[in-house]
Structures are given as C-alpha cells and as structure tokens.
Design an enzyme around this catalytic site. Structure first.
Site, PDB file in Angstrom:
ATOM      1  N   GLU A 161       0.865  -1.177   0.000  1.00  0.00           N
ATOM      2  CA  GLU A 161       0.000   0.000   0.000  1.00  0.00           C
ATOM      3  C   GLU A 161       0.900   1.225   0.000  1.00  0.00           C
ATOM      4  O   GLU A 161       1.713   1.408   0.911  1.00  0.00           O
ATOM      5  CB  GLU A 161      -0.926  -0.002   1.217  1.00  0.00           C
ATOM      6  N   ALA A 211      -4.763  10.847   5.790  1.00  0.00           N
ATOM      7  CA  ALA A 211      -6.108  10.967   5.216  1.00  0.00           C
ATOM      8  C   ALA A 211      -7.084  11.384   6.302  1.00  0.00           C
ATOM      9  O   ALA A 211      -7.180  10.733   7.352  1.00  0.00           O
ATOM     10  CB  ALA A 211      -6.545   9.639   4.596  1.00  0.00           C
ATOM     11  N   GLU A 263     -18.481   2.139   0.060  1.00  0.00           N
ATOM     12  CA  GLU A 263     -19.367   2.570   1.134  1.00  0.00           C
ATOM     13  C   GLU A 263     -20.249   3.735   0.696  1.00  0.00           C
ATOM     14  O   GLU A 263     -19.902   4.485  -0.225  1.00  0.00           O
ATOM     15  CB  GLU A 263     -18.559   3.005   2.367  1.00  0.00           C
ATOM     16  N   ASP A 309      -7.669  -3.320  -6.382  1.00  0.00           N
ATOM     17  CA  ASP A 309      -8.061  -3.756  -5.035  1.00  0.00           C
ATOM     18  C   ASP A 309      -9.334  -3.060  -4.561  1.00  0.00           C
ATOM     19  O   ASP A 309      -9.384  -2.526  -3.461  1.00  0.00           O
ATOM     20  CB  ASP A 309      -6.904  -3.473  -4.067  1.00  0.00           C
TER      21      ASP A 309
END
Length: 580
Positions: free
Chosen positions: A302, A385, A459, A454
C-alpha cells in the site's frame, strides 16, 4: 510424609509467585530510574543535531524496557492523557473503529467538541432542539469562493475549475440532504484543546463574536469538512476549508498515535491538537519503484503517495468522493513513539544497524523486523487521510463490489468468465434503479486510471439511502505500475456500456492538450509537502490510460448508440435508463 511434601510444594509455588511479582516491580521501576540517571536534560531519544549513532542509541537503550514517565521537557516516555474524539472514523469495518474511539474518559477540555457533535452547548446538560435555529451546512460564501489551489494567472488548474463543466450547481439542499443538522449557535473553542506554546497557522485571524463565542468560520477545518457533506458530494468544489484542512494535515501537532486494528498492512491513527484525526500510511516504496511482476494484487504494497495522488485525481475528475489526503514528514521519535499509548506499537521500535529508528507494528502482511519502517535517522514520510464522521454519528453502509476479484491465486470471479455478467447485476438492487450503476462506472474509470485492482467493497452514507454517491476509500494500491495498463479493471465499463454524460465530457476535456490530465495532476500535486508525489512515468501513464477509456466508450457507442450508452445527467429533468 506425603502431607509434608504437599506443604513444601505449596510453599514453593507461593515463593515463585512472590518472586515473579518482585521481578515485575523491578522491571517497571528500572527504566524510569535509568532515564532519570542517564538523561537529566530530559531530551527525547533521538536528536537529529547529533550524529546518528549518538542520537538514536542512548535514548533507546533506556526506553526499550517499558514506557516511563514523561521527561522534564514533556516529550519522552509515555505521554500525558490526550483526548480522542468520537467524531471521526476512516474504517469500513465498525469493529475496527475501536482504536479511534476514546481510550479513556474525555477530560473537561474536550466537552465543547463532544457537545458540538451532539447539538448541545457547553454547560447545557440538555440537548437543544435543532428546529429552532438555522442549520449549518455548506455556507453560501464557500460556493462563491475562488477555486481551490492557486488562482494566479496562467494556472492550468484555475482555468480548469473555471470551465462550465466544473461550475454546475447541485440541487437545493433540504434537511434530508445534509449529513448533519447542526445549530448555528453552537460554540466550539479550538483553544480549549490547544497548548498556547504551539504555534497554529491562521490563529491571528480568529474572529470572536461580541459574546465571546468563536465564530462559525473559526470552527476547526475537519469540522467544517464534516458539516459540508451532503447527499451529492463529500465536499463542494470551491470549499476553502478543504485546502485549509490539507494544510492542517501537514502541520497540526500530533498528540496521540495508535495502530488501526484490521487491515493487511500497518496503518496508524493520529490525533491532532484540535481534535482532528487522520489515517497515517507510511512510505514503503520509492517513487520510481514498480510493483514486482510476481506479486498478486492482494499482496501488493500500500503506497502512501497513491493515497495522496488519488485525492487529487478524484478532484480533477470532479467526483469529489475521496476524503482529503496530504503528505507529511513525521518525526518517529517525537511524533509517534513519545506520544503513543499503544504498547504493542511501542514495543516494536528499535535501532537499526545503520543507527536509524525503526518500527514495524502489528498487521497481516509486512509487519516484521525484515519489513520494518526506518527513518533517516528518525524522519519518515507518509500520507495522512482525514477521517470521515464517526460511525456512531453518521452510519455508513458497506457494499460488496459486484466486480470484486476472487482474491485467490487460481480461481476467477464470475465476471471474469461471464461476458453477460452486467445484465445480471442490473437486475439486482440497488443496481436495478437510480444511478448506482453509473457510480460504479465512475469508480471503474477512476481505478483504471490509477491501476488499482483492489476495489473489493465500497461505502455510502446510510442516511441518504441508495440515492447518493459512492465513497472512494482506500486507494493505496494504485499507481503501482506505470509500464502496464491492467485492462481487466475496465471490464465493468465494457460489459455495461454505460457512462454519465458529465463524466464523458470531462474525460474528453482532459484528453485535450490545453487541459492535459498529466499536467493538471503535476500542478495539483506540486503543492503537497512531499512533492514530487508521483514519478514522471506515472503521470504519462495517466494520459495513455485516459485514451484507452475514451476508446472503450467509443466502442460501446458504435455498438449500442449514443443514447444507449451516455446518460444525460446534465439535464435537470433527466431520468436514468433504469427508471424509464
């Protein structure tokens, strides 16, 4: 004789127990005594002004046993208790929200923030009725503010955001269309949470009301971001709080750190002095490194810079569905080790043979001494983030991506072997009505441009039902290969042959030389603190992949006609083909 042996055995067990207790007490006290004896100045473990060997080794030699008391300077050992709000969460798994909730009771200084989130004034034990005051949403002046970023003449970004395709208005908002209905008279004083010795950007311009209350514009930027969320967008196009929030992510003092539970790779939850929180992903690869060809997509690293670049790409595409992300250089000693209360994280710190500070935490992949994250000597780069509102305040629904991959070394997903798979999806709620299938196409284009394979779930905010946007979370596995275009990511678009007219027109605009996507990304990313964020070949790959997306849409139009492929969402009275 037998009874004597039994008694002696019991006495022996008791002595072993007492010895173990005494050993634990000694281990607790020894690090504190050593630190006081050997570090009278109270300096933290690593001082970059000294040579690396002297800076790292002494502080860690004394601190490895167990966290001790804070030093005279207040930085070393375990920190004082800090407030962790419950206003934010980044995780898609409610169970993994535990680390972002309070680890202890909120101190009095935290009450204004906590009560503001519940629509309650400090000192008022009863919740106030939100009906009797105007609602705080995305304030009007924000929408008429200058476009985000530099407004200087000659800025390509400024010209892009002035284009008619980037100036369309969303429908008027009702109470059901905003995530939070907040009373306009709620007081929130950021100074209650701050150390006056810590300089805060913009503090000089803070405006106070005649009553002594902090004005709405002085709310912390993370709270302005949350208040601005509505049914149609995560943030408005020209919301100045977003640029200010990006600055906060890169400069606000970090007061607490904990590992995020769940997930395959190490992530840290960082809390700031103004009660804001962010998800920290540390640097694992250099800019020019590509994903090794033998890596499966589900075991890829990542990348912190992919998270940063994804936010800027999402904004340039005018989706505005990625929470703000910024890069930052973090001092591993002062801003992670010395402020964490997470014992599991603290115990994984060590000094490498090169005299650099390292740690590895706990996770499924790449959390070991062999895959440790090391600073230079204690500085590490990463992405931060901004958290979304906490799940207890704004529930989110997690959906399985219909085009989810098998996450198996040999098996294939159904969509990979069935060319008519999209027809089955379009007969299944929520894809049989509304614009959800068009949201999936937007997400597909977004992922293909990044090379992100990925995307297993997505959501939405539960309050808005099915008539709302998809949140584009967790983009760290994008921008892994600049020399390879993963065409399988485009399969949803090729199978369904559907796209919004607004998306299609913006893609065509970004393919023109005067609005070239790679140049826009380069300009946008240049403002980040860890610029350059992307390697030059990744930027060039964006232009190449954009041409592939446009060709895929043209192929669909040739087969099904323009009206059958492009949904006219620019017409206020339009209905999607699933509603006709």
């Amino acid at each position: 004789m037998k009874m004597i042996l039994v008694r002696r055995f019991r006495v022996l067990i008791l002595m072993v127990f007492l010895l173990a207790c005494a050993l634990h007490i000694v281990l607790d006290l020894l690090p504190k005594l050593e630190r006081r004896a050997e570090r009278p100045s109270g300096e933290p473990g690593c001082s970059c002004a000294q040579p690396a060997a002297e800076a790292a080794a002494p502080g860690w030699a004394q601190a490895r046993g167990r966290p001790g008391e804070p030093s005279a300077a207040g930085d070393a050992g375990w920190p004082n208790k800090h407030t962790l709000r419950i206003l934010q969460d980044f995780s898609s798994d409610p169970a993994s929200n535990l680390t972002s909730h309070s680890l202890e009771k909120l101190p009095p200084a935290a009450e204004p923030a906590e009560r503001a989130s519940k629509g309650q004034e400090p000192g008022d034990p009863r919740p106030r009725d939100p009906a009797h005051k105007p609602l705080l949403r995305d304030p009007g002046p924000w929408r008429s503010a200058p476009p985000p970023g530099p407004s200087r003449e000659g800025s390509l970004l400024a010209r892009l955001f002035e284009h008619p395709l980037y100036r369309g208005a969303i429908p008027p908002l009702t109470e059901d269309d905003v995530l939070f209905n907040v009373n306009s008279d709620i007081r929130f004083n950021p100074k209650a949470a701050e150390n006056p010795d810590w300089p805060r950007e913009g503090a000089e311009g803070e405006e106070l009301l005649p009553t002594g209350e902090v004005a709405l514009d002085s709310y912390p930027n993370w709270l302005k971001f949350h208040i601005g969320i509505n049914r149609y967008e995560l943030y408005s196009r020209h919301n100045p709080a977003i640029e200010a929030l990006l600055q906060d992510l890169g400069s606000q003092k970090i007061t607490s750190v904990a590992m995020k539970s769940g997930g395959t790779q190490l992530k840290l939850i960082m809390t700031f002095q103004n009660y804001g929180q962010a998800l920290f992903k540390p640097m694992k690869q250099t800019r020019e490194q590509e994903t090794p060809p033998d890596f499966f997509y589900f075991s890829d690293y990542e990348r912190h810079n992919a998270e940063i670049a994804a936010f800027h790409l999402d904004r340039i595409l005018d989706f505005r569905r990625v929470p703000p992300v910024a890069g930052r250089m973090v001092n591993m000693t002062k801003e992670i080790r010395d402020v964490t209360r997470d014992k599991k994280l603290w115990r994984t710190f060590f000094v490498s043979p090169a005299n650099n500070i390292c740690f590895y935490g706990e996770c499924s992949y790449y959390c070991s001494t062999e895959h440790a994250l090391c600073g230079r000597p204690d500085q590490i780069e990463g992405s931060l983030a901004a958290f979304l509102p906490d799940l207890s305040l704004a529930k989110r629904k997690t959906w399985r991506n219909p085009w989810r991959r098998s996450y198996h070394k040999r098996k294939k997903a159904e969509w990979e072997v069935d060319p008519d798979y999209c027809e089955e999806v379009k007969q299944t709620p929520p894809y049989d009505s509304g614009h959800r299938i068009l949201d999936i196409m937007d997400m597909t284009i977004f992922d293909f441009l990044m090379g992100n394979m990925d995307r297993h779930h997505y959501e939405t905010f539960e309050k808005f039902g099915n008539e709302t946007f998809i949140i584009h979370l967790d983009n760290g596995r994008g921008f892994g290969k600049y020399a390879h275009d993963e065409l399988s990511i485009l399969v949803p678009l090729q199978q369904c042959c559907r796209v919004r007219k607004s998306t299609y027109l913006r893609l065509q605009l970004l393919a023109k030389d005067e609005y070239k996507l790679s140049l826009l990304m380069a300009e946008s990313l240049q403002r980040d603190r860890v610029a350059p964020v992307l390697f030059r070949l990744h930027l060039e790959a964006l232009d190449r992949r954009l041409r592939i997306v446009l060709q895929a849409v043209r192929d669909c139009v040739e087969r099904d006609g323009l009206r059958g492929v492009v949904e006219d969402d620019l017409d206020p009275g339009h209905r999607t083909s699933t509603e006709r």
